[in-house]
Scaffold this motif. Structure first.
Motif, short mmCIF file in Angstrom:
data_model
loop_
_atom_site.label_atom_id
_atom_site.label_comp_id
_atom_site.label_asym_id
_atom_site.label_seq_id
_atom_site.Cartn_x
_atom_site.Cartn_y
_atom_site.Cartn_z
N ILE A 187 -49.27 -8.40 -46.11
CA ILE A 187 -48.65 -6.92 -46.74
C ILE A 187 -49.56 -6.20 -47.53
CG2 ILE A 187 -47.22 -7.27 -49.44
CD1 ILE A 187 -45.71 -8.82 -47.68
N VAL A 188 -50.22 -6.41 -48.08
CA VAL A 188 -51.70 -4.81 -47.85
C VAL A 188 -51.75 -4.64 -46.59
CG1 VAL A 188 -53.66 -4.11 -48.07
CG2 VAL A 188 -52.64 -5.94 -49.81
N ARG A 189 -51.46 -5.48 -46.07
CA ARG A 189 -51.96 -4.14 -43.97
C ARG A 189 -50.55 -3.55 -43.72
NH1 ARG A 189 -53.51 -7.50 -38.63
NH2 ARG A 189 -52.98 -5.49 -36.99
N LEU A 190 -49.53 -3.97 -44.55
CA LEU A 190 -48.33 -3.86 -43.70
C LEU A 190 -47.76 -2.66 -44.36
CD1 LEU A 190 -44.88 -3.25 -42.83
CD2 LEU A 190 -45.22 -5.06 -44.82
N LYS A 191 -49.13 -2.23 -45.96
CA LYS A 191 -48.12 -0.66 -46.70
C LYS A 191 -49.09 0.12 -46.21
CE LYS A 191 -47.51 -3.18 -51.19
NZ LYS A 191 -47.31 -3.76 -52.74
N ALA A 192 -50.10 -0.01 -46.14
CA ALA A 192 -51.21 0.81 -45.29
C ALA A 192 -50.40 1.51 -43.91
CB ALA A 192 -52.80 0.11 -44.86
N ALA A 193 -49.91 0.56 -42.97
CA ALA A 193 -49.54 0.68 -41.70
C ALA A 193 -48.43 1.62 -41.34
CB ALA A 193 -49.80 -0.23 -40.75
N ALA A 194 -47.73 0.61 -42.18
CA ALA A 194 -45.98 0.64 -42.02
C ALA A 194 -45.31 1.16 -42.77
CB ALA A 194 -45.04 0.05 -41.19
N PRO A 195 -46.21 2.06 -44.46
CA PRO A 195 -45.26 2.30 -45.57
C PRO A 195 -43.89 2.48 -45.17
CG PRO A 195 -46.80 3.97 -45.65
CD PRO A 195 -47.31 3.68 -44.22
#
Length: 315
Positions: A144-152
């Motif tokens: 989820i952290v990666r999603l927020k950083a990569a594709a907010p």
């Protein structure tokens, strides 16, 4: 976490693997094969030996305990060649015998029953004192952290985050798991099985990085999620679940509906898979494939039905 590894680790790991196989300076015709190269694990094969550089933040005490579990249970987990890790280039490295993985081009031969039986046996073993929690929920939270950083701003991000926040705190790694004694693998999928030796030996589980104590249903969650999303055939799911139950696995009831137990972990793995799919597709500029779209669509369906009230989300 990015998918780019420290460039200095790989050559050092190659050299260490060669020296381990050939301690004397003798001619060597074996090629080096890079099996994985990521921040969370760089893996090199040389001859019949595999060397793995673990993630930079790996806790040495926890890794030693996990290696002990593998050493003490060689009929379930592939045992390391050495029971302790060694430092190399700022990382901890371990050595393993090479095992033949599941053939991704032959899904009809996937060892679903064998995987289930190994899991059931693992779940019945005593965990050593001090073994930390299995890292399944932590890895889901990292996705989820990666999603927020990569594709907010990706159109699917909002629905994935909404599905994530319908999960209980323990599944989001925000609270302790209720089970603190059951030994779990933490990241079960078919890529975590190998035959040793070669193609004739028995199947064994590999990768102890996420192993620990916790809710054993998490280890059934990925195939359960695939089944719920239509990515795993009903016959294959039934084979897997039935084999686990017959082997007296404690994660689900021996009889009756398993979904009240599996629903939350399956949802968490679906959200994790969808988050990683969006993050990776955004970073690479590639569209989602059919399987990735299936898990993203499942997050849309999850939002409207609280997980504690249903036995699996609708297809």
């Amino acid at each position: 976490m990015t998918a780019t590894a420290d460039p200095g680790v790989l050559p050092a790991l190659r050299a260490k693997a060669r020296r381990t196989v050939h301690p004397e300076p003798t001619p060597c015709s074996h090629p080096d094969t890079v099996l994985a190269e990521r921040d969370d694990g760089t893996v090199v094969r040389h001859a019949d030996t595999v060397a793995k550089a673990h993630a930079p933040d790996t806790n040495p005490t926890a890794l030693t305990l996990r290696l002990t579990v593998a050493t003490d249970n060689p009929d379930i987990l592939l045992a390391p060649l050495h029971p302790t890790a060694a430092p190399l280039h700022g990382r901890l490295i371990t050595f393993w015998p090479y095992g033949t993985p599941v053939d991704p081009e032959a899904p009809e031969h996937a060892p679903w029953e064998e995987a289930a039986i190994l899991l059931a046996r693992l779940h019945r073993q005593l965990a050593p004192p001090g073994l930390p929690p299995m890292r399944g929920p932590v890895k889901a939270a990292q996705a989820i952290v990666r999603l927020k950083a990569a594709a907010p701003h990706h159109p699917a991000t909002t629905s994935i985050l909404r599905a994530w926040h319908t999960l209980p705190a323990w599944a989001r790694a925000e609270a302790p798991m209720s089970d603190t004694t059951t030994l779990c693998h933490g990241d079960l999928h078919l890529g975590q099985l190998v035959r040793n030796p070669a193609t004739t030996g028995p199947w064994r589980l590999i990768d102890v990085d996420d192993l620990g104590v916790g809710v054993p249903a998490w280890d059934l969650a990925r195939p359960a999620a695939w089944y719920a999303c239509g990515l795993l055939l009903p016959d294959e799911w039934t084979r897997f679940l039935t084999a686990y139950q017959r082997a007296r696995g404690p994660a689900v009831p021996a009889q009756g509906d398993p979904w009240p137990v599996l629903d939350v972990p399956a949802r968490a793995l679906t959200v994790q898979t969808a988050a990683l799919a969006i993050a990776k597709s955004t970073a690479s500029g590639r569209p989602l494939d059919d399987a990735q779209r299936s898990v993203v669509d499942a997050c849309d369906r999850m939002e409207g039905i609280p997980p504690e009230l249903v036995g699996g989300f609708p297809k």
